[in-house]
Write a protein that holds these residues in place. Structure first.
Motif, PDB file in Angstrom:
ATOM      1  N   ILE A   8       0.848  -1.190   0.000  1.00  0.00           N
ATOM      2  CA  ILE A   8       0.000   0.000   0.000  1.00  0.00           C
ATOM      3  C   ILE A   8       0.880   1.235   0.000  1.00  0.00           C
ATOM      4  CG2 ILE A   8      -1.661   1.350   1.343  1.00  0.00           C
ATOM      5  CD1 ILE A   8      -2.831  -1.232   2.367  1.00  0.00           C
ATOM      6  N   SER A   9       0.696   2.068  -0.980  1.00  0.00           N
ATOM      7  CA  SER A   9       1.435   3.328  -1.066  1.00  0.00           C
ATOM      8  C   SER A   9       0.463   4.417  -1.500  1.00  0.00           C
ATOM      9  CB  SER A   9       2.591   3.216  -2.071  1.00  0.00           C
ATOM     10  OG  SER A   9       3.288   4.447  -2.173  1.00  0.00           O
ATOM     11  N   LEU A  10       0.222   5.387  -0.632  1.00  0.00           N
ATOM     12  CA  LEU A  10      -0.709   6.461  -0.978  1.00  0.00           C
ATOM     13  C   LEU A  10      -0.443   7.686  -0.119  1.00  0.00           C
ATOM     14  CD1 LEU A  10      -3.109   6.601   1.437  1.00  0.00           C
ATOM     15  CD2 LEU A  10      -3.766   4.470   0.343  1.00  0.00           C
ATOM     16  N   GLN A  11      -0.927   8.811  -0.588  1.00  0.00           N
ATOM     17  CA  GLN A  11      -0.865  10.066   0.141  1.00  0.00           C
ATOM     18  C   GLN A  11      -2.265  10.647   0.219  1.00  0.00           C
ATOM     19  OE1 GLN A  11       2.013  12.436  -2.064  1.00  0.00           O
ATOM     20  NE2 GLN A  11       3.645  11.847  -0.659  1.00  0.00           N
ATOM     21  N   ILE A  12      -2.598  11.193   1.383  1.00  0.00           N
ATOM     22  CA  ILE A  12      -3.908  11.800   1.591  1.00  0.00           C
ATOM     23  C   ILE A  12      -3.719  13.302   1.787  1.00  0.00           C
ATOM     24  CG2 ILE A  12      -5.906  11.915   3.119  1.00  0.00           C
ATOM     25  CD1 ILE A  12      -5.417   8.951   3.739  1.00  0.00           C
ATOM     26  N   PRO A  13      -4.313  14.121   0.939  1.00  0.00           N
ATOM     27  CA  PRO A  13      -4.136  15.578   1.060  1.00  0.00           C
ATOM     28  C   PRO A  13      -4.768  16.131   2.337  1.00  0.00           C
ATOM     29  CG  PRO A  13      -5.019  14.959  -1.104  1.00  0.00           C
ATOM     30  CD  PRO A  13      -5.120  13.751  -0.230  1.00  0.00           C
ATOM     31  N   VAL A  14      -4.192  17.188   2.844  1.00  0.00           N
ATOM     32  CA  VAL A  14      -4.751  17.876   4.009  1.00  0.00           C
ATOM     33  C   VAL A  14      -6.143  18.410   3.656  1.00  0.00           C
ATOM     34  CG1 VAL A  14      -4.494  19.857   5.549  1.00  0.00           C
ATOM     35  CG2 VAL A  14      -2.497  18.499   4.932  1.00  0.00           C
ATOM     36  N   GLY A  15      -7.102  18.201   4.544  1.00  0.00           N
ATOM     37  CA  GLY A  15      -8.454  18.699   4.335  1.00  0.00           C
ATOM     38  C   GLY A  15      -9.327  17.828   3.452  1.00  0.00           C
ATOM     39  N   ALA A  16      -8.814  16.664   3.025  1.00  0.00           N
ATOM     40  CA  ALA A  16      -9.579  15.798   2.122  1.00  0.00           C
ATOM     41  C   ALA A  16     -10.704  15.075   2.856  1.00  0.00           C
ATOM     42  CB  ALA A  16      -8.651  14.779   1.466  1.00  0.00           C
ATOM     43  N   LYS A  17     -11.730  14.715   2.100  1.00  0.00           N
ATOM     44  CA  LYS A  17     -12.802  13.839   2.571  1.00  0.00           C
ATOM     45  C   LYS A  17     -12.597  12.501   1.870  1.00  0.00           C
ATOM     46  CE  LYS A  17     -16.074  16.569   1.159  1.00  0.00           C
ATOM     47  NZ  LYS A  17     -17.430  17.116   0.879  1.00  0.00           N
ATOM     48  N   VAL A  18     -12.170  11.502   2.625  1.00  0.00           N
ATOM     49  CA  VAL A  18     -11.699  10.250   2.039  1.00  0.00           C
ATOM     50  C   VAL A  18     -12.589   9.092   2.477  1.00  0.00           C
ATOM     51  CG1 VAL A  18      -9.704   8.737   1.703  1.00  0.00           C
ATOM     52  CG2 VAL A  18      -9.351  11.167   2.221  1.00  0.00           C
ATOM     53  N   ALA A  19     -13.031   8.294   1.514  1.00  0.00           N
ATOM     54  CA  ALA A  19     -13.817   7.090   1.807  1.00  0.00           C
ATOM     55  C   ALA A  19     -13.000   5.869   1.409  1.00  0.00           C
ATOM     56  CB  ALA A  19     -15.141   7.106   1.054  1.00  0.00           C
ATOM     57  N   LEU A  20     -12.867   4.953   2.355  1.00  0.00           N
ATOM     58  CA  LEU A  20     -12.121   3.704   2.160  1.00  0.00           C
ATOM     59  C   LEU A  20     -13.128   2.573   2.020  1.00  0.00           C
ATOM     60  CD1 LEU A  20      -9.472   1.993   2.301  1.00  0.00           C
ATOM     61  CD2 LEU A  20      -9.659   2.124   4.793  1.00  0.00           C
ATOM     62  N   LEU A  21     -13.095   1.880   0.888  1.00  0.00           N
ATOM     63  CA  LEU A  21     -14.081   0.839   0.612  1.00  0.00           C
ATOM     64  C   LEU A  21     -13.399  -0.462   0.225  1.00  0.00           C
ATOM     65  CD1 LEU A  21     -15.295   3.710  -0.929  1.00  0.00           C
ATOM     66  CD2 LEU A  21     -17.331   2.264  -0.797  1.00  0.00           C
ATOM     67  N   GLY A  22     -14.133  -1.540   0.426  1.00  0.00           N
ATOM     68  CA  GLY A  22     -13.655  -2.861   0.061  1.00  0.00           C
ATOM     69  C   GLY A  22     -14.476  -3.904   0.790  1.00  0.00           C
ATOM     70  N   PRO A  23     -14.384  -5.169   0.376  1.00  0.00           N
ATOM     71  CA  PRO A  23     -15.168  -6.221   1.026  1.00  0.00           C
ATOM     72  C   PRO A  23     -14.674  -6.492   2.443  1.00  0.00           C
ATOM     73  CG  PRO A  23     -13.606  -7.164  -0.535  1.00  0.00           C
ATOM     74  CD  PRO A  23     -13.544  -5.686  -0.720  1.00  0.00           C
ATOM     75  N   LYS A 173     -11.047  19.902   9.029  1.00  0.00           N
ATOM     76  CA  LYS A 173     -10.458  18.623   9.386  1.00  0.00           C
ATOM     77  C   LYS A 173     -10.253  17.755   8.147  1.00  0.00           C
ATOM     78  CE  LYS A 173     -11.164  19.533  13.826  1.00  0.00           C
ATOM     79  NZ  LYS A 173     -10.054  19.901  14.741  1.00  0.00           N
ATOM     80  N   THR A 174      -9.214  16.953   8.159  1.00  0.00           N
ATOM     81  CA  THR A 174      -9.090  15.868   7.203  1.00  0.00           C
ATOM     82  C   THR A 174      -9.911  14.711   7.746  1.00  0.00           C
ATOM     83  OG1 THR A 174      -6.834  16.551   6.627  1.00  0.00           O
ATOM     84  CG2 THR A 174      -7.483  14.309   6.029  1.00  0.00           C
ATOM     85  N   VAL A 175     -10.833  14.198   6.951  1.00  0.00           N
ATOM     86  CA  VAL A 175     -11.751  13.156   7.423  1.00  0.00           C
ATOM     87  C   VAL A 175     -11.578  11.910   6.559  1.00  0.00           C
ATOM     88  CG1 VAL A 175     -14.139  12.562   7.961  1.00  0.00           C
ATOM     89  CG2 VAL A 175     -13.401  14.951   8.090  1.00  0.00           C
ATOM     90  N   LEU A 176     -11.300  10.802   7.224  1.00  0.00           N
ATOM     91  CA  LEU A 176     -11.116   9.517   6.544  1.00  0.00           C
ATOM     92  C   LEU A 176     -12.023   8.492   7.197  1.00  0.00           C
ATOM     93  CD1 LEU A 176      -9.628   7.431   4.741  1.00  0.00           C
ATOM     94  CD2 LEU A 176      -7.823   7.370   6.467  1.00  0.00           C
ATOM     95  N   LEU A 177     -12.831   7.811   6.404  1.00  0.00           N
ATOM     96  CA  LEU A 177     -13.733   6.817   6.964  1.00  0.00           C
ATOM     97  C   LEU A 177     -13.763   5.568   6.104  1.00  0.00           C
ATOM     98  CD1 LEU A 177     -16.605   6.787   5.152  1.00  0.00           C
ATOM     99  CD2 LEU A 177     -16.852   9.005   6.250  1.00  0.00           C
ATOM    100  N   SER A 178     -14.050   4.450   6.749  1.00  0.00           N
ATOM    101  CA  SER A 178     -14.306   3.214   6.017  1.00  0.00           C
ATOM    102  C   SER A 178     -15.807   3.020   5.933  1.00  0.00           C
ATOM    103  CB  SER A 178     -13.654   2.020   6.711  1.00  0.00           C
ATOM    104  OG  SER A 178     -14.246   1.796   7.982  1.00  0.00           O
ATOM    105  N   THR A 179     -16.254   2.446   4.839  1.00  0.00           N
ATOM    106  CA  THR A 179     -17.696   2.271   4.652  1.00  0.00           C
ATOM    107  C   THR A 179     -17.952   1.220   3.577  1.00  0.00           C
ATOM    108  OG1 THR A 179     -19.780   3.399   4.136  1.00  0.00           O
ATOM    109  CG2 THR A 179     -17.831   4.128   2.931  1.00  0.00           C
ATOM    110  N   HIS A 180     -19.140   0.622   3.629  1.00  0.00           N
ATOM    111  CA  HIS A 180     -19.629  -0.228   2.546  1.00  0.00           C
ATOM    112  C   HIS A 180     -20.692   0.503   1.720  1.00  0.00           C
ATOM    113  CE1 HIS A 180     -18.056  -3.546   5.181  1.00  0.00           C
ATOM    114  NE2 HIS A 180     -17.697  -4.012   4.007  1.00  0.00           N
ATOM    115  N   ASP A 181     -21.034   1.704   2.129  1.00  0.00           N
ATOM    116  CA  ASP A 181     -22.122   2.453   1.508  1.00  0.00           C
ATOM    117  C   ASP A 181     -21.590   3.241   0.311  1.00  0.00           C
ATOM    118  OD1 ASP A 181     -24.240   4.116   0.832  1.00  0.00           O
ATOM    119  OD2 ASP A 181     -24.823   4.497   2.897  1.00  0.00           O
ATOM    120  N   VAL A 182     -21.679   2.651  -0.871  1.00  0.00           N
ATOM    121  CA  VAL A 182     -21.152   3.308  -2.064  1.00  0.00           C
ATOM    122  C   VAL A 182     -21.946   4.560  -2.408  1.00  0.00           C
ATOM    123  CG1 VAL A 182     -20.091   1.250  -3.077  1.00  0.00           C
ATOM    124  CG2 VAL A 182     -22.495   1.749  -3.544  1.00  0.00           C
TER     125      VAL A 182
END
Length: 262
Positions: A8-23, A173-182
């Motif tokens: 896993i190699s990634l960068q998350i920008p400051v202030g981003a709204k990030v959704a992490l998805l997967g089974p 805020k930078t907000v990162l969440l995991s979800t199944h809700d596409v």
């Protein structure tokens, strides 16, 4: 031993709204726990706001990165709401006046100030979720991470949490969440991360969730609006709409084209 996450190699920008998805079993929660310093990398590296994560820096990083667990019963455990929210600021060594201020602000921002004397067992599941978020906000983190914040909530509870998440973004805020809700992810996030089998499949904009190849590889399904357009016979739409606004514009365009043909 098979690693829980790798490659896993990634960068998350400051202030981003990030959704992490997967089974299920994709490694989403494990990745989130590494970003908060709850777990330390065995190989590779994690840096938060330029600070490498290690045993020495973990405590300081946890003050910058707040983690809201999937189940609020794992997080909201004190005798009253107020005691729970003030726990973090008190451990930071804040004065009583500072604790009073940050806790009032945090509870007010999630609409739970009037419940500060209540015991957690007197709250609904959605209310406990909001208290858990308030407990993190009282620590004044720069980054807020939420593990499945919509799980087990009724529609009203989901709307309330969605409004809270939007408010966190407005706060810078930078907000990162995991979800199944596409459907929620495609309309809320400005960055999408797709995982499967502990590995990164793809990262990019919300258009990833209307890309049928990536959706298939991720064991997900298209958002409802995109599926609706796919079900219409002989409707060849190259870029499927991600939300109601895009769907309305596309329908307007298609209707105008049809009128011209007539």
């Amino acid at each position: 031993m098979t690693p829980a996450i790798s490659d896993i190699s990634l960068q998350i920008p400051v202030g981003a709204k990030v959704a992490l998805l997967g089974p299920n079993g994709a490694g989403k929660s494990t990745l989130l726990h590494h970003l908060n310093g709850l777990k330390l990398p065995q190989n590779g590296s994690v840096s938060i706001m330029g600070v490498p994560l290690n045993k020495k820096s973990a405590k300081a990083i946890r003050q910058k990165v707040g983690l809201v667990f999937q189940d609020p019963d794992d997080q909201v455990i004190s005798g009253t709401v107020w005691e729970d929210v003030q726990f973090g600021p008190r451990n930071l060594g804040l004065s009583e006046e500072e604790i009073e201020e940050v806790c009032n602000v945090a509870l007010g921002s999630v609409g739970m100030l009037e419940f500060k004397s209540r015991a957690p067992y007197q709250l609904s599941y959605g209310q406990k979720k909001r208290v858990a978020i308030a407990g993190i906000l009282a620590m004044k983190p720069d980054i807020v991470i939420l593990d499945e914040p919509m799980s087990y909530l009724d529609p009203q509870g989901q709307d309330e949490v969605a409004a809270l998440l939007q408010g966190l973004s407005f706060m810078g805020k930078t907000v990162l969440l995991s979800t199944h809700d596409v459907d929620f992810a495609v309309s809320w996030a400005d960055m999408i991360i797709l995982m499967k089998d502990g590995q990164l499949l793809a990262s990019g904009g919300p258009e990833l969730l209307t890309d049928e190849e990536w959706i298939r590889k991720s064991n997900l399904h298209l958002p409802r609006i995109a599926r609706l357009f796919r079900m219409v016979p002989n409707l060849n739409v190259e870029n499927l709409p991600k939300n109601e606004q895009e769907a309305a514009r596309l329908l307007h365009k298609l209707i105008n084209v049809q009128q011209i043909k007539l």
